[in-house]
Design an enzyme around this catalytic site. Structure first.
Site, PDB file in Angstrom:
ATOM      1  N   HIS A 110      -6.004   2.265   0.904  1.00 39.09           N
ATOM      2  CA  HIS A 110      -5.086   3.321   1.594  1.00 39.09           C
ATOM      3  C   HIS A 110      -5.702   4.314   2.761  1.00 39.09           C
ATOM      4  O   HIS A 110      -5.221   4.510   3.732  1.00 39.09           O
ATOM      5  CB  HIS A 110      -5.057   4.442   0.421  1.00 39.09           C
ATOM      6  N   ASP A 161       0.965  -1.323   0.008  1.00 36.80           N
ATOM      7  CA  ASP A 161      -0.124   0.120  -0.017  1.00 36.80           C
ATOM      8  C   ASP A 161       0.848   1.235  -0.008  1.00 36.80           C
ATOM      9  O   ASP A 161       1.523   1.445   1.000  1.00 36.80           O
ATOM     10  CB  ASP A 161      -0.917  -0.027   1.042  1.00 36.80           C
ATOM     11  N   HIS A 162       1.227   1.974  -1.157  1.00 33.10           N
ATOM     12  CA  HIS A 162       2.257   2.839  -1.199  1.00 33.10           C
ATOM     13  C   HIS A 162       1.926   3.879  -0.417  1.00 33.10           C
ATOM     14  O   HIS A 162       2.846   4.611   0.013  1.00 33.10           O
ATOM     15  CB  HIS A 162       2.533   3.085  -2.686  1.00 33.10           C
TER      16      HIS A 162
END
Ligand code: NAD
Length: 489
Positions: free
Chosen positions: A242, A179-180
């Site tokens: 996110h 999950d950047h």
């Protein structure tokens, strides 16, 4: 100061000619190389359907890093890259990859350490994982890790199927679900702000906080991703992963340590504490939106339904605002508002903590004193600010609001970019800022229920103008609790 420890590994990228690989992964691997985390003992295999020689592949990698690279390093860096064309469903392709992997293992002394990065459509993930196992690519002395991008399933059922398939080749500790957002510096800073500052942590509960707002607003529309997005929507694309990940870092309980298993345990406990609304109640807590053309500039800001590859009658949500409630001791009674959407007034990612303001005002103010708010801005700028009241200089006892803010200078221009961080964490075997299956499953449970509620009681879409702050119903969601959104701009 970070100590530089050289890592030893073979990274195989499935989808090595794609957008993610070129725009994010190669620059991130280069940055790790430039900083000395990768030196001699690493190699990268790119695979995709297209036929390419190693030479052409290296040129592609070189052009993806030209704007950031030191020219004198490019040739040496790309010499570590190899290409094999690959058909995901063909057994022979895996044998070719196995031979090359073993050859590179000896050539660069890689100790059998292998990272497999799946940078292609999720429909292929099951097959790849099963073949990696059956063709022996994961039978090595070293570590084997799988890095995988969102989306992780389309709902709980498909996520479970995917997880079961991955589980045939990799155990939970070997799966790094990216999950950047969790790789972003300011998101990771949330833990420091909370746990390195006893003053703040002491106030981090329902006795002192009135509400929390997490915003991930985008100014852009769907751009070229209409086909993908129309089957996804804001809830799947941004909220399931996110937003819920950021929310759980902000709200989780004080962990036993910063070790990944302790942090994960607290995140899971927090997610389990969220109330899942009944189907008929969903619309009271979650507001869908879809952007329409902006009446003042319909050419620049067209309607979502007029975007390329989008169904002209689409009911896909490009916006969601929601109110999460938790029955944990710490957060019971504190609304946690979230919103995310495309084609909003401005790009903004922020976390706003609003403190209670229930003491009598002792000053001669004609205006109400502002509530104290702690604002953590993640994008487009990185800053932490605290809104407080101070005395107006001079005579009289009147207050005015002021802001204590970290200066822009404190943002290190060399700070690692999100993909650089996630790849480095995977190289180091640190899964703290990745999503655990339990978190994924809990998020899908909530998302599935919201979609069920929306399908049972549909909202008329589109319902907000492109370039606005979102649908009016999103403002009403807070207004009925006596709150309002912290301004987007
Ligand atoms: P892309 O379409 O640009 O690239 C896909 C890659 O897969 C290409 O290299 C293509 O050759 C390869 N491929 C396709 N079919 C194949 C087959 N049958 N056999 C072998 N190779 C095949 O896609 P992308 O934008 O790079 O996205 C990859 C994945 O990452 C997707 O799951 C996407 O949702 C996810 N993702 C992408 C981004 C991004 O910024 N691009 C961000 C987040 C998540």
């Amino acid at each position: 100061m970070t100590t530089i420890k050289e890592e030893t590994t073979l990274i195989t990228i499935f989808g090595g000619t794609g957008d993610l690989a070129n725009r994010k992964l190669y620059p991130a691997i280069y940055r790790l190389y430039a900083k000395g985390f990768l030196k001699e003992n690493f190699a990268v295999i790119g695979t995709a359907r297209r036929q390419l020689t190693n030479e052409l592949f290296r040129q592609q990698v070189a052009s993806s890093i030209t704007s950031i690279a030191d020219k004198s390093q490019i040739q040496e860096f790309v010499s570590h890259f190899y290409y094999r064309s690959h058909d995901v469903t063909n057994q022979e392709s895996y044998k070719v990859l196995l031979d090359l992997s073993n050859e590179l293992d000896s050539k660069y002394s890689l100790k059998g350490n292998r990272i497999f990065f799946l940078a292609m459509a999720p429909t292929f993930f099951n097959e790849i994982a099963v073949r990696l196992k059956s063709e022996g690519l994961v039978d090595t002395e070293g570590y084997q890790r799988l890095m995988i991008e969102k989306p992780f399933g389309h709902n709980l059922e498909s996520a479970q199927e995917l997880n079961d398939a991955l589980g045939l080749a990799f155990n939970e500790n070997q799966i790094y679900r990216i999950d950047h957002y969790l790789g972003k510096e300011m998101v990771q800073n949330v833990s420091a702000i909370r746990f390195a500052n006893p003053m703040i942590e002491a106030l981090w509960n329902n006795r002192h906080i009135s509400n929390i707002q997490v915003t991930l607003a985008e100014e852009l529309g769907v751009e070229e991703r209409g086909g993908y997005y129309d089957n996804s929507g804001a809830l799947r694309d941004m909220f399931q992963n996110h937003i819920l990940q950021v929310v759980s870092l902000v709200l989780m309980d004080y962990p036993l340590s910063l070790d990944k298993s302790d942090i994960r345990a607290e995140k899971v406990r927090l997610l389990r504490s969220f109330d899942v609304p009944e189907v008929d109640e969903v619309n009271n807590f979650f507001v869908p939106g879809q952007y329409d053309a902006n009446p003042e500039d319909a050419t620049k800001y067209k309607a979502y339904r007029s975007e390329d590859n989008v169904d002209p009658k689409s009911t896909t949500e490009t916006f969601v605002a929601g109110k999460l409630t938790s029955h944990s001791d710490r957060w019971n009674g504190v609304p946690i508002y979230i919103r995310t959407g495309k084609r909003l007034e401005t790009k903004k990612t922020s976390i706003v903590i609003e403190f209670k303001n229930d003491r009598p005002n002792l000053f001669d103010d004609s205006n109400e004193q502002i509530s104290n708010t702690l604002v953590i801005e993640i994008a487009p700028n990185e800053s932490i600010s605290l809104n407080i009241n101070v005395k107006v200089p001079g005579q009289g006892l009147v207050t005015q609001p002021t802001v204590l803010q970290t200066s822009a200078d404190s943002v290190d221009p060399n700070a690692p970019e999100a993909y650089e961080k996630v790849i480095h964490d995977c190289l180091r075997g640190d899964a703290t800022y990745f999503s655990h299956w339990d978190e994924v499953a809990l998020s899908w449970q909530l998302v599935d229920r919201i979609y069920e509620g929306w399908a049972t009681h549909p909202t008329s879409l589109p319902n907000y103008a492109s370039g606005s702050t979102g649908p009016e119903a999103a403002n009403e969601l807070l207004a009925k609790d006596g709150f309002k959104w912290y301004p987007l701009s």
